[in-house]
Design an enzyme around this catalytic site. Structure first.
Site, short mmCIF file in Angstrom:
data_model
loop_
_atom_site.label_atom_id
_atom_site.label_comp_id
_atom_site.label_asym_id
_atom_site.label_seq_id
_atom_site.Cartn_x
_atom_site.Cartn_y
_atom_site.Cartn_z
N GLU A 84 0.85 -1.19 0.00
CA GLU A 84 0.00 0.00 0.00
C GLU A 84 0.89 1.25 0.00
O GLU A 84 2.01 1.22 0.52
CB GLU A 84 -0.89 -0.01 1.26
CG GLU A 84 -1.77 1.21 1.40
CD GLU A 84 -2.86 1.09 2.47
OE1 GLU A 84 -2.91 0.04 3.16
OE2 GLU A 84 -3.64 2.03 2.62
N GLU A 97 -12.58 -1.93 2.10
CA GLU A 97 -13.23 -1.76 3.42
C GLU A 97 -14.30 -0.68 3.40
O GLU A 97 -14.32 0.22 4.25
CB GLU A 97 -12.17 -1.46 4.50
CG GLU A 97 -11.23 -2.62 4.73
CD GLU A 97 -10.33 -2.47 5.95
OE1 GLU A 97 -10.26 -1.38 6.53
OE2 GLU A 97 -9.68 -3.48 6.32
N GLU A 139 -6.46 -9.22 3.39
CA GLU A 139 -5.62 -8.61 4.43
C GLU A 139 -5.69 -9.51 5.65
O GLU A 139 -6.77 -9.71 6.21
CB GLU A 139 -6.12 -7.20 4.81
CG GLU A 139 -5.84 -6.15 3.74
CD GLU A 139 -6.19 -4.74 4.20
OE1 GLU A 139 -6.07 -4.45 5.41
OE2 GLU A 139 -6.59 -3.94 3.34
#
Ligand code: AHR
Length: 497
Positions: free
Chosen positions: A26, A172, A291
């Site tokens: 990320e 998310e 994740e």
């Protein structure tokens, strides 16, 4: 203590999808800048990629890497990260309150993926953006040429399309912290329409709908049902995320947390199949556990980090030996669900809650959690066999009947090798007997053990081999009965051929 495992070559869970051994980069902290990319570093190649990091990533044999976020993606404009570097804008990055120089973007990521021999998994911004930017992005990446965005890619020096297959529809989106957080219905409709146009540009895409960011989030279940109700025809996966901690410093309870992951997967599968039943379809939705990790060591420190820096030290968990045991247990859990979990990404890969750490201008080293991942990724490809385990159990604050041993066998037909991964959760040594039907004439190649007297032992740049595995385990096969001693609190890899 004693434990037994029964295995039969004919009793199969499923083939392991290679993408189970994925990871995640990320734009967060030092994952990209001074992690995988540091042009001034003595070990950087001509494009600025750190070769010492590339070597470690290759050791992990990472099959797929999710990029560029994470929370970051929900405020990201992909256009900022392509084209001449000197023209790219420096932007305020709101998810982690950093400065994003955009020196590294999609094309750099694709080049890096080739160098480490991994597949890309691209996520799109469904926080502040939507259908139009997504279709342009797919056109830029995957369309061969002759259209505005595909020709722009060519102008940027990339004549051939990147052909990125796996795309995540946001990140998310159920979490109130997410930039552009949505209700289930708001997200479901946006994901449906975005998926539709992305597939009009490239019908071969494999799409991941954003599922729950945790099992204990109140919308879990309802979220999956609503999202899949709308996106079922377009997506192949729904995502799950989970991070575990040991704030209470309770090893028994901590090592039982893989049971939480197991229950989470079972519940998510039930939610997927509920929609399948309602739709009366043969199509099955798979899980992308994109994740997962231990994450807690750095949380307090992160609160003190000054905002608006480029590549600040964020989420730099220094992992202990006990963390490596839970990571091993989580890998066993994922393998046991090989029939439904087809993608999984250890979050993350470098510096940010990562198996690999670097120092700016300095070295790169392996954290404790590097080892179970490396073993699973290198020896856990093949077919998962159904283990039947009989072991004593214990109770903890949050879990009842936790077996002292968890294990899973993976048979690699091509190499004709059987690998048993096992964790001994007990503080005593364990006599581990495995009855292996169909493997009577196999011999033990090696029995690797990760063990340590100090639960809190860590690896650092100055002491990088403080926690590392040895292969002096005593496993032996006596005509289909493997006998092994599992050291107290240990990760074990028993390889037979
Ligand atoms: O991996 C760190 C963060 O954890 C990701 O950005 C986010 O998706 C999750 O909450």
């Amino acid at each position: 203590k004693k434990a037994k495992m029964y295995v039969d070559k004919n009793f199969v869970i499923d083939k392991v999808d290679n993408r189970l051994f994925g990871s995640f980069i990320e734009h967060l902290g030092r994952a990209v800048y001074t992690g995988i990319y540091e042009p001034d570093h003595p070990k950087a190649d001509e494009k600025g990629f750190r070769k010492d990091v590339i070597d470690l990533v290759k050791e992990l044999n990472v099959s797929i890497v999710r990029y560029p976020g994470g929370n970051f993606v929900s405020g990201y404009n992909w256009e900022d990260g392509v084209g001449p570097k000197e023209k790219r804008p420096k932007k305020l990055e709101l998810a982690w309150r950093s400065l994003e120089p955009n020196e590294f973007g999609t094309n750099e990521f694709m080049e890096w993926c080739k160098l480490v021999n991994t597949e890309p998994m691209m996520s799109i911004n469904l926080g502040t953006r939507g259908i139009d930017e997504a279709r342009n992005f797919v056109e830029y990446c995957n369309f061969p040429g002759g259209s505005y965005f595909s020709d722009l890619r060519k102008q940027h020096g990339y004549n051939d399309p990147h052909n990125i297959k796996v795309w995540c529809l946001g990140n998310e989106m159920d979490g109130p912290w997410q930039i552009g957080h949505k209700t289930a219905l708001e997200y479901a409709r946006l994901a449906e329409e975005t998926a539709k146009v992305m597939k009009l540009v490239d019908p071969n895409l494999s799409l991941v709908a954003s599922g729950s960011s945790g099992w204990h989030i109140p919308t879990f279940g309802e979220w999956e049902a609503t999202v899949l109700e709308h996106t079922y025809d377009y997506v192949d996966f729904i995502s799950l995320h989970a991070y575990y901690d040991n704030y209470e410093n309770n090893i028994e309870n901590f090592l039982a947390k893989s049971i939480d992951m197991d229950s989470y997967i079972k519940s998510a599968v039930a939610a997927c199949d509920y929609v399948k039943g309602r739709k009366k379809t043969n199509k099955t939705i798979y899980i992308s556990f994109d994740e997962w990790n231990v994450w807690f060591h750095s949380r307090k420190e992160d609160e003190k980090v000054e905002p608006w820096q480029i590549a600040p030290p964020l989420l730099e968990d220094v992992y202990t030996f006990e963390d490596a045991l839970l990571v091993g247990l989580m890998l066993i859990t994922l393998l046991k669900h090989a029939d439904r979990v087809k993608i999984a990404c250890l979050a993350q890969l470098v510096n940010v809650i990562a198996p690999i750490m670097t120092r700016k201008g300095g070295g790169a080293w392996r954290q404790t959690i590097f080892y179970p991942f490396m073993h699973a990724s290198n020896f856990g490809r093949g077919t998962v066999l159904q283990p039947v385990i009989s072991a004593e159990t214990y109770d903890t604050k949050d879990f009842k009947s936790v077996p002292f041993v968890d294990a899973v066998p993976v048979f690699n037909e091509e190499k004709n090798e059987l690998t048993i991964f096992a964790v001994n959760r007990a503080q005593d040594k364990m006599e581990f007997d495995c009855e292996l039907k169909g493997f009577e004439d196999y011999s033990v190649i090696e029995h690797i053990i990760l063990e340590n007297n100090e639960l809190k032992a860590v690896n650092t740049e100055d002491n990088p081999d403080n926690v590392k595995p040895h292969n002096n385990g005593n496993a032996r096969n006596e005509g289909g009965k493997v006998k092994a001693e599992l050291s107290p609190l240990s990760w074990n890899v028993i390889r037979l051929k």
